[in-house]
Design a protein around this motif. Sequence first.
Motif, mmCIF file in Angstrom:
data_model
loop_
_atom_site.group_PDB
_atom_site.id
_atom_site.type_symbol
_atom_site.label_atom_id
_atom_site.label_comp_id
_atom_site.label_asym_id
_atom_site.label_seq_id
_atom_site.Cartn_x
_atom_site.Cartn_y
_atom_site.Cartn_z
ATOM 1 N N LYS A 128 9.785 20.497 8.493
ATOM 2 C CA LYS A 128 10.422 21.579 7.718
ATOM 3 C C LYS A 128 11.754 21.145 7.124
ATOM 4 O O LYS A 128 12.415 21.937 6.441
ATOM 5 C CB LYS A 128 10.629 22.801 8.621
ATOM 6 N N LEU A 129 12.127 19.899 7.366
ATOM 7 C CA LEU A 129 13.431 19.413 6.943
ATOM 8 C C LEU A 129 13.558 19.429 5.419
ATOM 9 O O LEU A 129 12.732 18.866 4.701
ATOM 10 C CB LEU A 129 13.629 17.990 7.469
ATOM 11 N N ARG A 130 14.615 20.089 4.937
ATOM 12 C CA ARG A 130 14.909 20.136 3.503
ATOM 13 C C ARG A 130 16.080 19.221 3.142
ATOM 14 O O ARG A 130 16.111 18.656 2.056
ATOM 15 C CB ARG A 130 15.237 21.573 3.069
ATOM 16 N N THR A 131 17.037 19.105 4.066
ATOM 17 C CA THR A 131 18.216 18.274 3.827
ATOM 18 C C THR A 131 18.398 17.306 4.983
ATOM 19 O O THR A 131 18.453 17.721 6.142
ATOM 20 C CB THR A 131 19.485 19.145 3.688
ATOM 21 N N LEU A 132 18.495 16.010 4.654
ATOM 22 C CA LEU A 132 18.745 14.987 5.665
ATOM 23 C C LEU A 132 19.975 14.187 5.220
ATOM 24 O O LEU A 132 19.960 13.507 4.194
ATOM 25 C CB LEU A 132 17.536 14.063 5.815
ATOM 26 N N ASP A 133 21.040 14.297 5.997
ATOM 27 C CA ASP A 133 22.304 13.646 5.680
ATOM 28 C C ASP A 133 22.593 12.591 6.748
ATOM 29 O O ASP A 133 22.935 12.925 7.882
ATOM 30 C CB ASP A 133 23.429 14.688 5.631
ATOM 31 N N LEU A 134 22.451 11.328 6.369
ATOM 32 C CA LEU A 134 22.713 10.213 7.282
ATOM 33 C C LEU A 134 23.858 9.362 6.752
ATOM 34 O O LEU A 134 23.902 8.146 6.951
ATOM 35 C CB LEU A 134 21.440 9.363 7.446
ATOM 36 N N SER A 135 24.789 9.991 6.071
ATOM 37 C CA SER A 135 25.918 9.273 5.486
ATOM 38 C C SER A 135 26.830 8.696 6.565
ATOM 39 O O SER A 135 26.831 9.150 7.708
ATOM 40 C CB SER A 135 26.720 10.216 4.579
ATOM 41 N N ASN B 92 20.868 12.144 1.746
ATOM 42 C CA ASN B 92 22.208 11.584 1.578
ATOM 43 C C ASN B 92 22.351 10.341 2.450
ATOM 44 O O ASN B 92 22.331 10.425 3.681
ATOM 45 C CB ASN B 92 23.270 12.628 1.963
ATOM 46 N N LEU B 93 22.499 9.187 1.798
ATOM 47 C CA LEU B 93 22.645 7.912 2.507
ATOM 48 C C LEU B 93 23.950 7.222 2.097
ATOM 49 O O LEU B 93 24.055 6.003 2.129
ATOM 50 C CB LEU B 93 21.441 7.023 2.201
ATOM 51 N N HIS B 94 24.920 8.015 1.710
ATOM 52 C CA HIS B 94 26.226 7.494 1.289
ATOM 53 C C HIS B 94 26.875 6.658 2.393
ATOM 54 O O HIS B 94 26.820 7.007 3.571
ATOM 55 C CB HIS B 94 27.130 8.686 0.926
ATOM 56 N N ASN B 95 27.446 5.530 1.984
ATOM 57 C CA ASN B 95 28.199 4.666 2.901
ATOM 58 C C ASN B 95 27.359 4.164 4.071
ATOM 59 O O ASN B 95 27.620 4.466 5.232
ATOM 60 C CB ASN B 95 29.455 5.383 3.408
ATOM 61 N N ASN B 96 26.324 3.383 3.725
ATOM 62 C CA ASN B 96 25.532 2.671 4.717
ATOM 63 C C ASN B 96 25.482 1.191 4.327
ATOM 64 O O ASN B 96 26.332 0.735 3.560
ATOM 65 C CB ASN B 96 24.133 3.280 4.827
ATOM 66 N N HIS B 97 24.491 0.454 4.847
ATOM 67 C CA HIS B 97 24.377 -0.982 4.551
ATOM 68 C C HIS B 97 23.064 -1.297 3.839
ATOM 69 O O HIS B 97 22.530 -2.396 3.977
ATOM 70 C CB HIS B 97 24.474 -1.795 5.843
ATOM 71 N N LEU B 98 22.550 -0.342 3.061
ATOM 72 C CA LEU B 98 21.273 -0.538 2.375
ATOM 73 C C LEU B 98 21.367 -1.629 1.319
ATOM 74 O O LEU B 98 22.326 -1.672 0.544
ATOM 75 C CB LEU B 98 20.827 0.764 1.713
ATOM 76 N N GLU B 99 20.346 -2.491 1.268
ATOM 77 C CA GLU B 99 20.292 -3.537 0.250
ATOM 78 C C GLU B 99 19.168 -3.299 -0.750
ATOM 79 O O GLU B 99 19.094 -3.985 -1.773
ATOM 80 C CB GLU B 99 20.108 -4.905 0.920
ATOM 81 N N GLN C 168 15.126 16.253 -4.854
ATOM 82 C CA GLN C 168 15.940 16.673 -5.990
ATOM 83 C C GLN C 168 17.342 16.056 -5.979
ATOM 84 O O GLN C 168 17.961 15.920 -7.038
ATOM 85 C CB GLN C 168 16.069 18.204 -6.007
ATOM 86 N N PHE C 169 17.839 15.710 -4.810
ATOM 87 C CA PHE C 169 19.189 15.150 -4.675
ATOM 88 C C PHE C 169 19.096 13.864 -3.866
ATOM 89 O O PHE C 169 18.540 13.850 -2.772
ATOM 90 C CB PHE C 169 20.105 16.156 -3.970
ATOM 91 N N LEU C 170 19.645 12.781 -4.424
ATOM 92 C CA LEU C 170 19.632 11.493 -3.722
ATOM 93 C C LEU C 170 20.991 10.815 -3.895
ATOM 94 O O LEU C 170 21.445 10.575 -5.016
ATOM 95 C CB LEU C 170 18.526 10.591 -4.278
ATOM 96 N N ASP C 171 21.638 10.530 -2.770
ATOM 97 C CA ASP C 171 22.942 9.858 -2.777
ATOM 98 C C ASP C 171 22.797 8.496 -2.105
ATOM 99 O O ASP C 171 22.615 8.404 -0.899
ATOM 100 C CB ASP C 171 23.975 10.716 -2.036
#
Length: 373
Positions: free
Chosen positions: A132-139, A160-167, A183-186
């Motif tokens: 049921k998750l609509r928003t997942l913020d792992l910043s 939201n994946l702001h400020n991680n180590h993704l390559e 709809q929203f991707l950071d």
Amino acid sequence: MVCTARDRAGARYKLKENIEQFFTKFVEEGKATVRLKEPAVDVCLSKANASNLKSFLAAVRLAHRGTDVEALPLSVLVPAKTSEVEKPKTKMIIMSRRDYPLTKNFPYSLEHLQASYCKLARVDMRMLCLKKLRTLDLSHNHIKKLPETIGDLVSLQELNLHNNHLESFCVALCNSMLQKSLQFLDLSQNKIKALPVQFCQLQELIHLKLDDNELIRLPFKMGQLSQLRFLSAARNKLPFLPSDFRNLSLEKLDLFGNPFEQPNPLVPSIQLKIPLTLLESAARATVNYRIPYGCHLLPSHLWEDLELAKTCQCGSACLSCFIQTTVTMNLHHVAHTVVLVDNMGGTEAPIVCYFCSLTCYSQFLDRYLQSNR
């Protein structure tokens, strides 16, 4: 016995020879209704485990018929605890590693989950069970790679994946259920150098943040993101914009701090072969005449090449034989509000142009020279 938050002591209902009707059409979805004769009450059941619900209904039927149910493992009718009748938890915010749950599962009812500053090195697989998750913020974590199973979160609208180590951004996510929901991707403040071509299949995207990465190019078919309204890719390493970028229709665009090259239409890159190869001619005809193709009709390397077909100024397709140059585009052509590209107050950026033949390039050159006299 039916207990509620207002009446934890519960209301008791007789079952023996007192059931008027069962409604079980949606039992597989965890829903059912038991209609009683006296008092005339409908007991509506929802959000139940389908297997447990079937067992419960079977026990109620036996009680209605007067069958001895002493052999069944029934619970004792005692007032419910507060935790048993409180509303399902839909939002959880965790802002430190100390508060992160290690021994308890996340509530399956969650619609909004934020786990920031927890030093997570990977996405917790327990999160991927929250349908049921609509928003997942792992910043503000240390995540280096995204699991493909994020694409199974069918209701996910904001990631939201702001400020991680993704390559990189996983191609499988571009082909997942996120195509219809996200709809929203950071992805800002990571180490991403390029996004896959398939990224533009996330066609429900409205807000995309790519700031402070190491991007050397934007997705080739950027213009396919027809719902996109807010795009920021500031402080990257973009030398120019893809040709398809001109098809966007944005409300706000921010490309500040990119090392855009000075466009020079008079010095093109020529990759044209005359005469055209048979493969090039056949590929152009397939795209121009809109002949159906796909992995079920062509070898994978051929249909993948067709997916990367470039569009000439005349509207025709070209694949590996073309003339390429860059021209200046005013970003107000694609966005209502434009953040200045540099400290000099500019709102222009170089964009790639392709030409399928010397004729098309010559016609473009004539127009360009006339406009700059």
